[in-house]
Design a protein around this motif. Structure first.
Motif, PDB file in Angstrom:
ATOM      1  N   GLU A 128     -10.281   4.071 -26.940  1.00 32.18           N
ATOM      2  CA  GLU A 128     -11.669   4.471 -26.486  1.00 32.18           C
ATOM      3  C   GLU A 128     -12.356   3.739 -25.221  1.00 32.18           C
ATOM      4  N   ASP A 129     -12.795   2.580 -26.128  1.00 33.81           N
ATOM      5  CA  ASP A 129     -13.267   1.240 -25.497  1.00 33.81           C
ATOM      6  C   ASP A 129     -12.508   1.656 -23.707  1.00 33.81           C
ATOM      7  N   ILE A 130     -11.125   1.228 -23.636  1.00 36.34           N
ATOM      8  CA  ILE A 130     -10.735   1.409 -21.978  1.00 36.34           C
ATOM      9  C   ILE A 130     -10.877   2.696 -21.259  1.00 36.34           C
ATOM     10  N   GLU A 131     -10.752   3.922 -22.118  1.00 33.87           N
ATOM     11  CA  GLU A 131     -11.662   4.978 -21.682  1.00 33.87           C
ATOM     12  C   GLU A 131     -12.864   4.673 -21.032  1.00 33.87           C
ATOM     13  N   SER A 132     -14.014   4.756 -22.276  1.00 34.65           N
ATOM     14  CA  SER A 132     -15.023   4.376 -22.178  1.00 34.65           C
ATOM     15  C   SER A 132     -15.330   3.242 -20.434  1.00 34.65           C
ATOM     16  N   ARG A 133     -14.637   2.556 -20.365  1.00 30.26           N
ATOM     17  CA  ARG A 133     -14.657   1.215 -19.353  1.00 30.26           C
ATOM     18  C   ARG A 133     -14.271   2.385 -17.849  1.00 30.26           C
ATOM     19  N   ILE A 134     -13.640   3.107 -17.771  1.00 31.32           N
ATOM     20  CA  ILE A 134     -12.726   3.689 -16.650  1.00 31.32           C
ATOM     21  C   ILE A 134     -13.129   4.473 -16.299  1.00 31.32           C
ATOM     22  N   SER A 136     -16.879   4.121 -16.099  1.00 36.00           N
ATOM     23  CA  SER A 136     -17.568   3.877 -15.564  1.00 36.00           C
ATOM     24  C   SER A 136     -17.295   2.969 -14.556  1.00 36.00           C
ATOM     25  N   GLU A 137     -16.322   2.571 -14.058  1.00 40.15           N
ATOM     26  CA  GLU A 137     -15.549   1.996 -12.906  1.00 40.15           C
ATOM     27  C   GLU A 137     -14.850   2.978 -11.884  1.00 40.15           C
ATOM     28  N   LEU A 138     -14.753   4.488 -12.311  1.00 40.50           N
ATOM     29  CA  LEU A 138     -14.396   5.053 -11.559  1.00 40.50           C
ATOM     30  C   LEU A 138     -14.975   5.761 -10.748  1.00 40.50           C
ATOM     31  N   ARG A 139     -14.649   5.497  -9.206  1.00 37.67           N
ATOM     32  CA  ARG A 139     -15.660   6.108  -7.647  1.00 37.67           C
ATOM     33  C   ARG A 139     -14.525   6.660  -7.435  1.00 37.67           C
ATOM     34  N   PRO A 140     -15.425   7.291  -6.038  1.00 38.41           N
ATOM     35  CA  PRO A 140     -14.893   8.167  -5.468  1.00 38.41           C
ATOM     36  C   PRO A 140     -13.876   6.840  -3.983  1.00 38.41           C
ATOM     37  N   ARG A 141     -12.587   7.457  -3.774  1.00 38.98           N
ATOM     38  CA  ARG A 141     -11.505   6.099  -3.337  1.00 38.98           C
ATOM     39  C   ARG A 141     -11.378   5.272  -4.281  1.00 38.98           C
ATOM     40  N   LYS A 197      -1.208  -6.102 -25.146  1.00 37.06           N
ATOM     41  CA  LYS A 197      -1.698  -4.980 -23.850  1.00 37.06           C
ATOM     42  C   LYS A 197      -2.452  -4.541 -23.491  1.00 37.06           C
ATOM     43  N   GLY A 198      -3.215  -3.984 -24.802  1.00 33.29           N
ATOM     44  CA  GLY A 198      -4.988  -3.302 -24.188  1.00 33.29           C
ATOM     45  C   GLY A 198      -5.372  -4.111 -24.013  1.00 33.29           C
ATOM     46  N   ARG A 199      -5.345  -5.866 -23.794  1.00 30.90           N
ATOM     47  CA  ARG A 199      -6.385  -6.532 -23.504  1.00 30.90           C
ATOM     48  C   ARG A 199      -6.991  -6.387 -21.968  1.00 30.90           C
ATOM     49  N   PHE A 200      -7.449  -5.658 -21.741  1.00 30.23           N
ATOM     50  CA  PHE A 200      -7.381  -5.774 -19.927  1.00 30.23           C
ATOM     51  C   PHE A 200      -8.185  -6.140 -19.503  1.00 30.23           C
ATOM     52  N   SER A 201      -9.062  -7.845 -18.919  1.00 28.15           N
ATOM     53  CA  SER A 201      -9.701  -8.697 -17.967  1.00 28.15           C
ATOM     54  C   SER A 201     -10.164  -8.768 -17.734  1.00 28.15           C
ATOM     55  N   ASP A 202      -9.176  -7.518 -16.231  1.00 28.67           N
ATOM     56  CA  ASP A 202     -10.068  -7.401 -15.222  1.00 28.67           C
ATOM     57  C   ASP A 202     -10.066  -5.775 -14.699  1.00 28.67           C
ATOM     58  N   ASP A 203     -10.096  -5.804 -13.635  1.00 23.39           N
ATOM     59  CA  ASP A 203     -10.989  -4.433 -13.179  1.00 23.39           C
ATOM     60  C   ASP A 203      -9.743  -2.958 -13.375  1.00 23.39           C
ATOM     61  N   LEU A 204     -10.095  -2.146 -14.107  1.00 29.29           N
ATOM     62  CA  LEU A 204      -8.921  -1.270 -14.329  1.00 29.29           C
ATOM     63  C   LEU A 204      -8.485  -0.206 -13.455  1.00 29.29           C
ATOM     64  N   VAL A 205      -9.769  -0.192 -12.414  1.00 27.33           N
ATOM     65  CA  VAL A 205      -8.754   0.762 -11.315  1.00 27.33           C
ATOM     66  C   VAL A 205      -9.160  -0.225  -9.763  1.00 27.33           C
ATOM     67  N   VAL A 206      -8.436   0.766  -8.802  1.00 30.44           N
ATOM     68  CA  VAL A 206      -8.123   0.024  -7.464  1.00 30.44           C
ATOM     69  C   VAL A 206      -8.509   0.864  -6.810  1.00 30.44           C
ATOM     70  N   ASN A 207      -8.427   0.187  -5.028  1.00 35.83           N
ATOM     71  CA  ASN A 207      -8.984   1.448  -4.223  1.00 35.83           C
ATOM     72  C   ASN A 207      -7.449   2.525  -3.979  1.00 35.83           C
ATOM     73  N   ASP A 208      -7.711   4.143  -3.888  1.00 35.42           N
ATOM     74  CA  ASP A 208      -6.392   4.933  -3.658  1.00 35.42           C
ATOM     75  C   ASP A 208      -6.699   4.431  -1.998  1.00 35.42           C
ATOM     76  N   LEU A 209      -5.940   3.891  -1.730  1.00 32.10           N
ATOM     77  CA  LEU A 209      -6.153   4.279  -0.510  1.00 32.10           C
ATOM     78  C   LEU A 209      -5.051   5.814   0.358  1.00 32.10           C
TER      79      LEU A 209
END
Length: 448
Positions: A128-134, A136-141, A197-209
């Motif tokens: 649930e915490d991971i999905e909340s972070r996603i 907040s981080e998910l943006r266009p592109r 493995k679920g202890r993600f320290s970096d951003d959860l999203v990347v640029n969609d090329l």
């Protein structure tokens, strides 16, 4: 005494040197022998039957040929029994191996299941915490990292497997539970691994090329009239039956401003499109030039061959492979063929064009949206914002300013240009000259 001793001896036949225990077939075989001799290993010395010679070899000789054949049949039957017994022993060994490798004493398995459920609940909280972070981080592109997607899928999978395993444990007998001990332990280790493995320290999203689109600067002449037209265009985007939208109106009325707002709104992702392409067409634009502009906006290249049909086919294939797309063509002066350019007309794509001509929009089979001039209220609001609200408090300047806004005829572009040129100017003669110059230019325009 003879027969009892015989039961403790291994049997050997001179012809085959076969050894077999007599307990199975003694009654069938013993009657077919005439002479029974016990010999030493040298074959020379004879002995009487005694317990001392139980380990000696016993040689049997048949009474006749028929007896010899019957003896062979009995031996064959015995060998079949031995083969069957061997098969039974193999099965028994296999079963024993399975039990040794997969069965454990099921003491404490209920507690292990409870520990597994507790760790599962902890894992779901992490999910649930991971999905909340996603969110907040998910943006266009942007898109979710592949490893994060896989982690979430594994959590969903294990959430479905644990209840099934728990049900098996609860409904099994003591012996059957022994086969589930390793399964429970393995599932618990899997949950622990996912927690780590679920202890993600970096951003959860990347640029969609693969995503194409560009946020455009917000127009300075946005007022309520333009916003209403933007909303009207967006309604057509939500209608699957509308594939082509034509926005028309006189120069400076705000067509490009409204469509710019549409472009930026689409980039927020409320309506899902893979690519959003903006192309300014212009007054004189050939098919090849338009093809090049569209390809450049998508960061792709098409053949330099002068054959328009080949280029159109390549462009159409590229757009179709991109998935759902929006193609915005600004400032279209003349009708053109979508097929010749290479723009696929399908449910996957939406086309928006702006034009000064209603006829162009209709001939290209567009859903028409008319850009109306600004209302008097919107025109005055836009002019006041651009020239500066403090100047509009002057009783001398106010009548001239209102006359200038009136002469702008509700055209946002003209209002912005005039207001920007007069910003901060409080000299009354300059305002009068500005009004006179505006009247002169309008008169020249109408004479042309």
């Amino acid at each position: 005494c003879f027969f009892v001793s015989l039961l403790n001896l291994p049997w050997h036949l001179p012809s085959s040197n076969l050894v077999f225990p007599p307990a199975f077939l003694l009654p069938k075989i013993i009657n077919h022998f005439h002479v029974l001799r016990f010999c030493s290993f040298t074959g020379k010395q004879k002995y009487q039957v005694s317990r001392y010679h139980f380990k000696k070899r016993a040689y049997f000789y048949p009474k006749s040929v028929s007896h010899f054949l019957e003896m062979g049949s009995a031996i064959k039957h015995f060998m079949e029994l031995v083969e069957q017994a061997g098969t039974v022993f193999e099965v028994a060994n296999t079963i024993r191996g399975l039990i040794e490798n997969h069965w454990e004493f099921p003491k404490g398995i209920d507690q292990n299941v409870n520990n597994l459920k507790r760790k599962r609940d902890q894992l779901n909280g992490q999910k649930e915490d991971i999905e909340s972070r996603i969110k907040s981080e998910l943006r266009p592109r942007k898109k979710v990292k592949k490893e994060v997607d896989l982690w979430i899928e594994n959590v969903k999978r294990i959430n479905g497997e644990i209840p099934n395993l728990e049900s098996k444990v609860r409904g099994s007998s003591f012996f059957s539970r022994g086969f589930l001990v390793k399964n429970v332990r393995k599932k618990e280790e899997e949950v622990e691994e996912l927690l780590e493995k679920g202890r993600f320290s970096d951003d959860l999203v990347v640029n969609d090329l693969s995503w194409i689109g560009q946020v455009l600067p917000t127009p300075s002449l946005v007022v309520e009239t333009v916003k209403r037209k933007k909303n009207e265009i967006m309604q057509h985007f939500r209608n699957d039956e509308v594939q082509k939208i034509g926005v028309y109106g006189m120069p400076g009325v705000g067509k490009t401003s409204a469509v710019t707002l549409v472009n930026n709104e689409l980039l927020k992702g409320e309506i899902e499109f893979k690519i959003i392409v903006w192309v300014t067409v212009g007054r004189k634009c050939s098919v090849i030039e338009l093809q090049n502009k569209i390809a450049k906006a998508m960061n792709v290249s098409i053949s330099e061959d002068e054959d328009e049909t080949l280029r159109a086919g390549m462009l159409s294939e590229i757009l179709s492979e991109k998935g759902r797309f929006v193609l915005i063509l600004d400032d279209v002066w003349e009708r053109f063929s979508f097929e010749k350019v290479g723009i696929p007309e399908s449910s996957k794509g939406k086309l928006v064009l702006t034009s000064r001509s209603l006829d162009v929009c209709r001939r290209m089979d567009c859903q028409v949206v008319k850009m109306e001039p600004l209302s008097n209220e919107d025109a005055w609001t836009l002019f006041s914002d651009k020239v500066g609200q403090n100047l509009m408090t002057s009783a001398d300047l106010l009548p001239i300013a209102k006359s200038i806004v009136e002469r702008c005829a509700g055209l946002p572009l003209v209002i912005v240009i005039v207001a920007s040129s007069m910003r901060g100017e409080d000299n009354l003669p300059i305002w009068r000259n500005a009004l006179a110059e505006l009247n002169r230019k309008i008169s020249e325009y109408y004479r042309c």
